[in-house]
Design an enzyme around this catalytic site. Structure first.
Site, PDB file in Angstrom:
ATOM      1  N   CYS A 240      -4.508 -11.552 -12.237  1.00  0.00           N
ATOM      2  CA  CYS A 240      -3.635 -12.628 -11.746  1.00  0.00           C
ATOM      3  C   CYS A 240      -3.960 -13.991 -12.368  1.00  0.00           C
ATOM      4  O   CYS A 240      -3.066 -14.715 -12.817  1.00  0.00           O
ATOM      5  CB  CYS A 240      -3.720 -12.714 -10.231  1.00  0.00           C
TER       6      CYS A 240
ATOM      7  N   HIS B 106      -3.341 -19.523  -6.643  1.00  0.00           N
ATOM      8  CA  HIS B 106      -4.549 -19.923  -7.372  1.00  0.00           C
ATOM      9  C   HIS B 106      -4.275 -21.220  -8.133  1.00  0.00           C
ATOM     10  O   HIS B 106      -3.138 -21.484  -8.543  1.00  0.00           O
ATOM     11  CB  HIS B 106      -4.937 -18.868  -8.412  1.00  0.00           C
TER      12      HIS B 106
HETATM   13  N1  LIG Z   1      -4.007  -9.851  -4.107  1.00  0.00           N
HETATM   14  C1  LIG Z   1      -3.751 -10.348  -5.305  1.00  0.00           C
HETATM   15  O1  LIG Z   1      -3.500 -11.541  -5.468  1.00  0.00           O
HETATM   16  C2  LIG Z   1      -3.763  -9.466  -6.527  1.00  0.00           C
HETATM   17  C3  LIG Z   1      -3.372 -10.039  -7.734  1.00  0.00           C
HETATM   18  C4  LIG Z   1      -3.357  -9.241  -8.886  1.00  0.00           C
HETATM   19  C5  LIG Z   1      -3.736  -7.929  -8.802  1.00  0.00           C
HETATM   20  N2  LIG Z   1      -4.136  -7.408  -7.618  1.00  0.00           N
HETATM   21  C6  LIG Z   1      -4.517  -6.010  -7.604  1.00  0.00           C
HETATM   22  O2  LIG Z   1      -3.529  -5.275  -6.880  1.00  0.00           O
HETATM   23  C7  LIG Z   1      -4.154  -4.191  -6.178  1.00  0.00           C
HETATM   24  C8  LIG Z   1      -3.826  -4.327  -4.703  1.00  0.00           C
HETATM   25  O3  LIG Z   1      -4.331  -5.555  -4.216  1.00  0.00           O
HETATM   26  P1  LIG Z   1      -3.932  -6.142  -2.783  1.00  0.00           P
HETATM   27  O4  LIG Z   1      -4.430  -7.524  -2.793  1.00  0.00           O
HETATM   28  O5  LIG Z   1      -2.516  -5.857  -2.466  1.00  0.00           O
HETATM   29  O6  LIG Z   1      -4.879  -5.262  -1.829  1.00  0.00           O
HETATM   30  P2  LIG Z   1      -4.709  -4.943  -0.283  1.00  0.00           P
HETATM   31  O7  LIG Z   1      -3.953  -6.005   0.412  1.00  0.00           O
HETATM   32  O8  LIG Z   1      -6.090  -4.630   0.180  1.00  0.00           O
HETATM   33  O9  LIG Z   1      -3.827  -3.609  -0.274  1.00  0.00           O
HETATM   34  C9  LIG Z   1      -4.303  -2.397  -0.798  1.00  0.00           C
HETATM   35  C10 LIG Z   1      -3.228  -1.353  -0.736  1.00  0.00           C
HETATM   36  O10 LIG Z   1      -3.719  -0.153  -1.339  1.00  0.00           O
HETATM   37  C11 LIG Z   1      -3.632   0.924  -0.405  1.00  0.00           C
HETATM   38  N3  LIG Z   1      -4.757   1.832  -0.604  1.00  0.00           N
HETATM   39  C12 LIG Z   1      -6.075   1.532  -0.528  1.00  0.00           C
HETATM   40  N4  LIG Z   1      -6.798   2.652  -0.760  1.00  0.00           N
HETATM   41  C13 LIG Z   1      -5.921   3.655  -1.002  1.00  0.00           C
HETATM   42  C14 LIG Z   1      -6.038   5.039  -1.301  1.00  0.00           C
HETATM   43  N5  LIG Z   1      -7.233   5.622  -1.410  1.00  0.00           N
HETATM   44  N6  LIG Z   1      -4.924   5.773  -1.476  1.00  0.00           N
HETATM   45  C15 LIG Z   1      -3.693   5.200  -1.355  1.00  0.00           C
HETATM   46  N7  LIG Z   1      -3.516   3.883  -1.064  1.00  0.00           N
HETATM   47  C16 LIG Z   1      -4.612   3.127  -0.887  1.00  0.00           C
HETATM   48  C17 LIG Z   1      -3.681   0.246   0.941  1.00  0.00           C
HETATM   49  O11 LIG Z   1      -3.145   1.138   1.895  1.00  0.00           O
HETATM   50  P3  LIG Z   1      -3.591   1.120   3.450  1.00  0.00           P
HETATM   51  O12 LIG Z   1      -2.819   0.001   4.071  1.00  0.00           O
HETATM   52  O13 LIG Z   1      -3.163   2.453   3.929  1.00  0.00           O
HETATM   53  O14 LIG Z   1      -5.066   0.898   3.473  1.00  0.00           O
HETATM   54  C18 LIG Z   1      -2.814  -0.971   0.669  1.00  0.00           C
HETATM   55  O15 LIG Z   1      -1.450  -0.591   0.683  1.00  0.00           O
HETATM   56  C19 LIG Z   1      -5.637  -4.281  -6.514  1.00  0.00           C
HETATM   57  O16 LIG Z   1      -5.909  -3.450  -7.602  1.00  0.00           O
HETATM   58  C20 LIG Z   1      -5.829  -5.726  -6.897  1.00  0.00           C
HETATM   59  O17 LIG Z   1      -6.924  -5.913  -7.764  1.00  0.00           O
HETATM   60  C21 LIG Z   1      -4.149  -8.143  -6.469  1.00  0.00           C
END
Ligand SMILES: NC(=O)c1ccc[n+]([C@@H]2O[C@H](COP(=O)([O-])OP(=O)(O)OC[C@H]3O[C@@H](n4cnc5c(N)ncnc54)[C@H](OP(=O)(O)O)[C@@H]3O)[C@@H](O)[C@H]2O)c1
Length: 347
Positions: free
Chosen positions: A130, A243
């Site tokens: 990001c 950010h």
């Molecule tokens: N947040 C940001 O600003 C951002 C920016 C760029 C990239 N990212 C990337 O995007 C990805 C998601 O980030 P996020 O911030 O959205 O995280 P998050 O809010 O913690 O959400 C994680 C998601 O993944 C699911 N999940 C976790 N473990 C899983 C598994 N074993 N099998 C299937 N689904 C699973 C969760 O489902 P449950 O609800 O069922 O747990 C939830 O839907 C990460 O790789 C992160 O590095 C995030």
């Protein structure tokens, strides 16, 4: 009738996943079918899309049958587990995690910067980090006019960058502190409310953390230039969303602030926010929920004749993740690029 596509969001319940859902609706993505996948914990929940409650399914092998596109945002290990299955079953995976970003066979795409990289995909396209996307959108147009030699970045990264639970934790901590209670840190390593700390990703032997090295390596890959020297200091700050980044750029020859302003004023994905009279420049609160990267405080670096300083804020859940992924999906559809050039074989 124009074509429509069968799409799944893996990680649909997360911070990025829910934003993906919102963007698909707002941008009227042509959908024939939408599947929402998450972990077992979320099976049975529903999420609203176009006025309907769509059930969330637990991810499984069968969940990837009959799909054209998978938008994956469920973390690196989940992507590593499922991406090859999705590709083998005929889908293109646009992955928000860091699992495949530096893989030589996987394009790393910011549509405003290197859309052509998507052409050679073999089933997986990676969405960059990001912080890197936001910097790339602002620096690329300048780099096109005069090549950047060196970038020095300092970041001020919001809690939601660590996911939906981290954002909730900061609110709980703030409320505890305001009531005279000690803040509890369970998702993030330290209390973030009324505090800040250097980015909590793992450190390498040189003392750089993973997030900082992502900015270095991914920017070079996206810009197609290994020569650019880049250094970064990444810091987590008690902002809920969006950010901010202080960027120092060194060029071969002087780059006047007015020239940079003129270029950025016409650059895709950038909005100039500069009111010098009232000292009003980009702020995370104003970048939240917006598609553009807000750029301002463009000024000559007084320590270097070829140096330029700028400040930017961008919604990292939106342009830093979900929007960038949806733009890639739109690009694939528009340019008829869904069919991979060859199947991806994870090594
Ligand atoms: N947040 C940001 O600003 C951002 C920016 C760029 C990239 N990212 C990337 O995007 C990805 C998601 O980030 P996020 O911030 O959205 O995280 P998050 O809010 O913690 O959400 C994680 C998601 O993944 C699911 N999940 C976790 N473990 C899983 C598994 N074993 N099998 C299937 N689904 C699973 C969760 O489902 P449950 O609800 O069922 O747990 C939830 O839907 C990460 O790789 C992160 O590095 C995030």
């Amino acid at each position: 009738m124009s074509k429509s596509y069968r799409l799944a969001i893996l990680g649909a319940t997360g911070a990025v996943g829910t934003e993906l859902l919102e963007l698909l609706e707002q941008r009227n993505f042509p959908l024939a079918d939408l599947k929402l996948l998450a972990s077992e914990r979320s099976a049975g929940k529903t999420l609203k899309f176009r006025g309907e409650n769509i059930p969330v399914e637990s991810v499984s092998d069968r969940a990837f049958d009959h799909l054209d596109i998978v938008l994956a945002s469920a973390g690196g290990s989940t992507s590593k587990t499922w991406a090859a299955t999705a590709v083998a079953k005929g889908a293109v995976v646009i992955d928000n995690s860091s699992a495949f970003r530096m893989h030589p066979e996987v394009p790393l795409v910011v549509p405003e910067v290197n859309p052509l990289a998507a052409v050679s995909h073999k089933g997986i396209i990676a969405n960059p980090n990001c912080t890197t996307i936001l910097m790339a959108v602002a620096v690329w147009p300048l780099h096109q006019v005069k090549p950047v030699k060196r970038i020095v970045a300092a970041t001020y990264q919001s809690a939601s960058g660590a996911g939906a639970k981290a954002m909730a934790e900061v609110k709980t901590q703030a409320s505890a502190i305001l009531q005279g209670q000690p803040p509890v840190a369970e998702v993030l390593p330290y209390p973030l409310a009324f505090n800040l700390f250097p980015h909590n990703s793992p450190l390498n032997d040189s003392g750089y953390c993973e997030e900082e090295m992502k900015m270095v390596n991914e920017t070079r890959k996206i810009f197609g230039s290994q020569e650019i020297r880049i250094t970064a200091t990444c810091v987590r700050v008690p902002v809920l969303r969006a950010h901010s980044e202080a960027i120092n750029l060194e060029f071969e020859t002087p780059f006047s602030p007015d020239e940079a302003r003129e270029i950025l004023n016409h650059s895709p994905g950038v909005k100039l926010v500069e009111d010098w009279g009232s000292n009003h420049f980009p702020m995370p609160i104003e970048a939240s929920g917006r598609d553009e990267v807000l750029v301002g405080r463009i000024r000559q670096d007084i320590s270097h004749p070829c140096g330029l300083e700028l400040w930017l804020c961008g919604d990292q859940i939106r342009k830093g993740a979900a929007l960038n992924a949806v733009q890639i999906a739109e690009l694939l559809v528009e340019k008829n690029l869904l069919k991979p050039t060859a199947a991806y074989a994870p090594s």
